[in-house]
Each structure stands twice: as C-alpha cells, then as structure tokens.
Design a protein around this motif. Structure first.
Motif, PDB file in Angstrom:
ATOM      1  N   SER A   1       1.153  -0.893   0.084  1.00  0.00           N
ATOM      2  CA  SER A   1       0.073   0.255   0.251  1.00  0.00           C
ATOM      3  C   SER A   1       0.265   0.946   0.041  1.00  0.00           C
ATOM      4  O   SER A   1       0.608   2.904  -0.730  1.00  0.00           O
ATOM      5  CB  SER A   1      -1.181  -0.054   1.484  1.00  0.00           C
ATOM      6  OG  SER A   1      -0.097   0.237   2.248  1.00  0.00           O
ATOM      7  N   GLN A   2       2.181   1.330   0.641  1.00  0.00           N
ATOM      8  CA  GLN A   2       2.763   1.873   0.858  1.00  0.00           C
ATOM      9  C   GLN A   2       3.565   2.566  -0.820  1.00  0.00           C
ATOM     10  O   GLN A   2       3.501   3.821  -0.681  1.00  0.00           O
ATOM     11  CB  GLN A   2       3.869   1.844   1.341  1.00  0.00           C
ATOM     12  CG  GLN A   2       3.192   1.783   2.941  1.00  0.00           C
ATOM     13  CD  GLN A   2       3.982   2.133   4.430  1.00  0.00           C
ATOM     14  OE1 GLN A   2       5.040   1.369   4.439  1.00  0.00           O
ATOM     15  NE2 GLN A   2       4.258   2.549   5.096  1.00  0.00           N
ATOM     16  N   ILE A   3       3.794   1.134  -1.372  1.00  0.00           N
ATOM     17  CA  ILE A   3       4.599   1.437  -3.038  1.00  0.00           C
ATOM     18  C   ILE A   3       3.740   2.317  -3.631  1.00  0.00           C
ATOM     19  O   ILE A   3       4.041   3.078  -3.944  1.00  0.00           O
ATOM     20  CB  ILE A   3       4.602  -0.085  -2.603  1.00  0.00           C
ATOM     21  CG1 ILE A   3       5.775  -0.265  -2.337  1.00  0.00           C
ATOM     22  CG2 ILE A   3       5.288   0.298  -4.589  1.00  0.00           C
ATOM     23  CD1 ILE A   3       6.604  -2.061  -2.864  1.00  0.00           C
ATOM     24  N   THR A   4       1.985   1.599  -3.518  1.00  0.00           N
ATOM     25  CA  THR A   4       1.297   2.395  -4.645  1.00  0.00           C
ATOM     26  C   THR A   4       1.185   3.979  -3.783  1.00  0.00           C
ATOM     27  O   THR A   4       0.841   4.684  -4.819  1.00  0.00           O
ATOM     28  CB  THR A   4      -0.350   1.668  -4.300  1.00  0.00           C
ATOM     29  OG1 THR A   4       0.052   0.324  -4.108  1.00  0.00           O
ATOM     30  CG2 THR A   4      -1.867   2.818  -5.011  1.00  0.00           C
ATOM     31  N   THR A   5       0.944   4.481  -2.734  1.00  0.00           N
ATOM     32  CA  THR A   5       0.607   5.686  -2.151  1.00  0.00           C
ATOM     33  C   THR A   5       2.020   6.714  -2.650  1.00  0.00           C
ATOM     34  O   THR A   5       1.751   7.482  -3.713  1.00  0.00           O
ATOM     35  CB  THR A   5       0.810   5.996  -0.297  1.00  0.00           C
ATOM     36  OG1 THR A   5      -0.369   4.600  -0.068  1.00  0.00           O
ATOM     37  CG2 THR A   5       0.598   7.135  -0.333  1.00  0.00           C
ATOM     38  N   PHE A   6       2.949   5.708  -2.991  1.00  0.00           N
ATOM     39  CA  PHE A   6       4.407   6.634  -3.387  1.00  0.00           C
ATOM     40  C   PHE A   6       3.757   6.388  -4.513  1.00  0.00           C
ATOM     41  O   PHE A   6       4.738   8.355  -5.143  1.00  0.00           O
ATOM     42  CB  PHE A   6       5.133   5.923  -2.946  1.00  0.00           C
ATOM     43  CG  PHE A   6       6.977   6.786  -3.124  1.00  0.00           C
ATOM     44  CD1 PHE A   6       7.655   7.151  -2.580  1.00  0.00           C
ATOM     45  CD2 PHE A   6       7.379   6.292  -4.211  1.00  0.00           C
ATOM     46  CE1 PHE A   6       8.978   7.960  -3.246  1.00  0.00           C
ATOM     47  CE2 PHE A   6       8.180   7.177  -4.902  1.00  0.00           C
ATOM     48  CZ  PHE A   6       9.283   7.707  -4.484  1.00  0.00           C
ATOM     49  N   ALA A   7       4.095   5.664  -5.496  1.00  0.00           N
ATOM     50  CA  ALA A   7       3.905   5.931  -6.845  1.00  0.00           C
ATOM     51  C   ALA A   7       2.726   7.081  -7.229  1.00  0.00           C
ATOM     52  O   ALA A   7       2.668   7.942  -8.592  1.00  0.00           O
ATOM     53  CB  ALA A   7       3.611   4.835  -7.637  1.00  0.00           C
ATOM     54  N   LYS A   8       1.612   7.082  -6.675  1.00  0.00           N
ATOM     55  CA  LYS A   8       0.598   8.885  -7.185  1.00  0.00           C
ATOM     56  C   LYS A   8       0.877   8.990  -6.605  1.00  0.00           C
ATOM     57  O   LYS A   8       0.936  10.762  -7.404  1.00  0.00           O
ATOM     58  CB  LYS A   8      -0.789   8.030  -6.316  1.00  0.00           C
ATOM     59  CG  LYS A   8      -1.219   6.476  -6.512  1.00  0.00           C
ATOM     60  CD  LYS A   8      -2.144   6.199  -6.066  1.00  0.00           C
ATOM     61  CE  LYS A   8      -3.335   4.997  -5.874  1.00  0.00           C
ATOM     62  NZ  LYS A   8      -4.890   4.761  -5.827  1.00  0.00           N
ATOM     63  N   LYS A   9       1.523   9.606  -5.907  1.00  0.00           N
ATOM     64  CA  LYS A   9       2.405  11.133  -5.404  1.00  0.00           C
ATOM     65  C   LYS A   9       3.220  11.262  -6.428  1.00  0.00           C
ATOM     66  O   LYS A   9       3.488  12.979  -6.922  1.00  0.00           O
ATOM     67  CB  LYS A   9       3.037  11.145  -3.930  1.00  0.00           C
ATOM     68  CG  LYS A   9       1.571  11.114  -3.212  1.00  0.00           C
ATOM     69  CD  LYS A   9       1.945  11.007  -1.818  1.00  0.00           C
ATOM     70  CE  LYS A   9       1.396  11.526  -0.291  1.00  0.00           C
ATOM     71  NZ  LYS A   9       1.703  11.316   1.028  1.00  0.00           N
ATOM     72  N   TRP A  10       4.624  10.342  -6.429  1.00  0.00           N
ATOM     73  CA  TRP A  10       5.478  10.776  -7.083  1.00  0.00           C
ATOM     74  C   TRP A  10       4.551  10.993  -9.449  1.00  0.00           C
ATOM     75  O   TRP A  10       4.940  11.873  -9.393  1.00  0.00           O
ATOM     76  CB  TRP A  10       5.640   8.998  -7.971  1.00  0.00           C
ATOM     77  CG  TRP A  10       7.436   9.778  -7.914  1.00  0.00           C
ATOM     78  CD1 TRP A  10       8.773  10.104  -7.336  1.00  0.00           C
ATOM     79  CD2 TRP A  10       7.739   9.727  -9.768  1.00  0.00           C
ATOM     80  NE1 TRP A  10      10.045  10.074  -8.566  1.00  0.00           N
ATOM     81  CE2 TRP A  10       8.908   9.840  -9.956  1.00  0.00           C
ATOM     82  CE3 TRP A  10       6.997   9.776 -10.970  1.00  0.00           C
ATOM     83  CZ2 TRP A  10       9.942   9.559 -11.322  1.00  0.00           C
ATOM     84  CZ3 TRP A  10       7.678   9.563 -12.525  1.00  0.00           C
ATOM     85  CH2 TRP A  10       9.348   9.685 -12.839  1.00  0.00           C
ATOM     86  N   PHE A  11       3.902  10.251  -9.686  1.00  0.00           N
ATOM     87  CA  PHE A  11       3.339  10.507 -10.774  1.00  0.00           C
ATOM     88  C   PHE A  11       2.591  12.240 -11.181  1.00  0.00           C
ATOM     89  O   PHE A  11       2.498  12.735 -11.991  1.00  0.00           O
ATOM     90  CB  PHE A  11       2.647   9.470 -11.264  1.00  0.00           C
ATOM     91  CG  PHE A  11       3.295   8.455 -11.743  1.00  0.00           C
ATOM     92  CD1 PHE A  11       3.963   8.506 -13.709  1.00  0.00           C
ATOM     93  CD2 PHE A  11       3.554   7.277 -11.544  1.00  0.00           C
ATOM     94  CE1 PHE A  11       4.853   8.005 -13.500  1.00  0.00           C
ATOM     95  CE2 PHE A  11       3.994   6.382 -11.835  1.00  0.00           C
ATOM     96  CZ  PHE A  11       5.124   6.637 -12.599  1.00  0.00           C
ATOM     97  N   SER A  12       1.684  12.029  -9.548  1.00  0.00           N
ATOM     98  CA  SER A  12       1.062  13.153  -9.502  1.00  0.00           C
ATOM     99  C   SER A  12       2.062  14.619  -9.319  1.00  0.00           C
ATOM    100  O   SER A  12       1.470  15.612  -9.883  1.00  0.00           O
ATOM    101  CB  SER A  12      -0.104  13.021  -7.962  1.00  0.00           C
ATOM    102  OG  SER A  12      -0.484  12.780  -8.406  1.00  0.00           O
ATOM    103  N   THR A  13       3.234  14.173  -8.832  1.00  0.00           N
ATOM    104  CA  THR A  13       3.938  15.832  -8.546  1.00  0.00           C
ATOM    105  C   THR A  13       5.156  15.917 -10.359  1.00  0.00           C
ATOM    106  O   THR A  13       5.144  16.759 -10.261  1.00  0.00           O
ATOM    107  CB  THR A  13       5.073  15.264  -7.937  1.00  0.00           C
ATOM    108  OG1 THR A  13       4.547  14.981  -6.548  1.00  0.00           O
ATOM    109  CG2 THR A  13       6.476  16.049  -7.261  1.00  0.00           C
ATOM    110  N   LEU A  14       5.243  14.652 -10.675  1.00  0.00           N
ATOM    111  CA  LEU A  14       5.879  15.267 -11.737  1.00  0.00           C
ATOM    112  C   LEU A  14       5.071  15.740 -13.247  1.00  0.00           C
ATOM    113  O   LEU A  14       5.139  17.018 -13.979  1.00  0.00           O
ATOM    114  CB  LEU A  14       5.669  14.214 -13.017  1.00  0.00           C
ATOM    115  CG  LEU A  14       7.097  13.680 -14.009  1.00  0.00           C
ATOM    116  CD1 LEU A  14       8.266  13.837 -13.329  1.00  0.00           C
ATOM    117  CD2 LEU A  14       6.608  12.746 -14.440  1.00  0.00           C
ATOM    118  N   VAL A  15       3.425  15.719 -13.008  1.00  0.00           N
ATOM    119  CA  VAL A  15       2.261  16.049 -14.133  1.00  0.00           C
ATOM    120  C   VAL A  15       1.004  16.397 -13.466  1.00  0.00           C
ATOM    121  O   VAL A  15      -0.024  16.618 -13.167  1.00  0.00           O
ATOM    122  CB  VAL A  15       1.834  14.620 -15.291  1.00  0.00           C
ATOM    123  CG1 VAL A  15       2.692  15.017 -16.173  1.00  0.00           C
ATOM    124  CG2 VAL A  15       0.867  13.377 -14.811  1.00  0.00           C
TER     125      VAL A  15
END
Length: 210
Positions: A136-150
């Motif tokens: 779940s933390q991997i998923t949360t991190f990925a969502k925030k990472w891509f949200s920050t990028l675009v």
C-alpha cells in the motif's frame, strides 16, 4: 541504501519546528561526515564547538545560546550517517558522541546508521530499524510521484501511476518488486517507467542506468 534515513531525520526536524514532535526542543541536524571533515581542518573534534559554528553560520552569533539550550535539555540533536565516517575516525567520533550525550543527557539524540554493527552501538540508545515499504505504501508513493511530475494533469498522473502498479505486479517484473521496497529504488523505477513505459530491464541493467 536509500531506505530513507536522512529523509526521516529531516522529517523529524520539520515536525519539531511545527510543534508536532518534541515541541519544546530545537532541532539541529548534523551530517557526521561533514562534522569530521570540518573538525579535521580545525584539528578539534568537539561536537559542542561544531554546534556553535553551525548556529553561527545560520546567523546566531551569541555562542552562549547553544550552551543554554543544551543545559536546559531543549535540543533535539539529529546525527546523520554514522556509517559514513571513515574507519580511521570512527572510534574517536564514537568517543566524542558518548561523552557529549553523557554530559548533556537531558536532551534528545537520534543517530542514523546504515549497518547496525556492535562497535557502532551507543549505550543508552534504542535501536530502531526502518521497515521496508508495504504494498500500500508503494502504491501511495507512486501516485504521489506521478502526481508531482504532471501536477497540471491529474487524469494523466492517475493513469500513469495505475499502469506503473499493474506493470510492477507482472510476473516478469518480480525483481523490481524486491527492489522497490526502498524509496530510492522505487523513485528510480518510477523514473524508468515514465521515460520508457516499461519495467523489463534486468537487475544489473537497472543498477547501471540508475
């Protein structure tokens, strides 16, 4: 490597500044490698002296402030990277840390170290290990990472993060699932996926490109 030790200490400093953690204390972040390098130039391995220098560089010229804070137990001292101190210096640094902690025992001390070796243990400290990311933390991190990028395109960010997680769960990408339990490697995996749209690299190639 890349598990987030330095980030965690800086997070504690921010939480302290915001009054959410150890609100009565003043956080001071020290990179132990820089402390040793600076001490070598001055031929004086003194943590107290180095704290005074750090505050002086930050614009606090009254040296008595540091001593007063320490005597009142109002310092949250965050010491980062004990394992990064060179072998020739480590015993002297440990000796100085033990002496300083004993002298100013009313304060709070946090020391980060990559490898928990018996010789690097400090008496009176509690050993805590940073746990790897859960799914779940991997998923949360990925969502925030891509949200920050675009950040200007939430729909695209959500689509990319969903595709990334789907790819990560494929059988052929099992090696990545072993790696991305740490923030550093998860960040690199997100980078590669964003630029290539896939995660089909061999582990050695992943290290090389990283």
């Amino acid at each position: 490597l890349g598990i987030g030790k330095t980030t965690f200490l800086k997070h504690l400093a921010i939480q302290c500044n915001q009054g959410k953690f150890a609100a009565h204390q003043v956080p001071i972040f020290i990179c132990l490698r820089e402390f040793v390098e600076d001490s070598r130039q001055r031929d004086k391995l003194s943590l107290g002296h180095y704290l005074g220098l750090k505050l002086h560089r930050a614009g606090i010229e009254n040296s008595s402030i540091v001593k007063k804070l320490l005597q009142e137990g109002r310092v949250l001292l965050l010491l980062d990277g004990l394992d990064e101190v060179l072998k020739d210096d480590i015993m002297e640094v440990l000796k100085e840390l033990r002496k300083f902690c004993d002298q100013y025992y009313k304060n709070s001390f946090v020391v980060s170290c990559r490898i928990a070796l018996p010789k690097l243990q400090l008496q009176g400290f509690t050993d805590v290990e940073i746990a790897p990311f859960t799914q779940s933390q991997i998923t949360t991190f990925a969502k925030k990472w891509f949200s920050t990028l675009v950040e200007n395109n939430p729909s695209l960010a959500n689509n990319q993060s969903s595709q990334f997680i789907e790819k990560l769960d494929l059988p052929e990408n099992w090696q990545f699932r072993q790696l991305v339990v740490t923030p550093l490697f998860l960040h690199l995996a997100c980078c590669f996926f964003q630029s290539q749209g896939k995660l089909s690299l061999m582990q050695t190639e992943f290290y090389k490109q990283g």
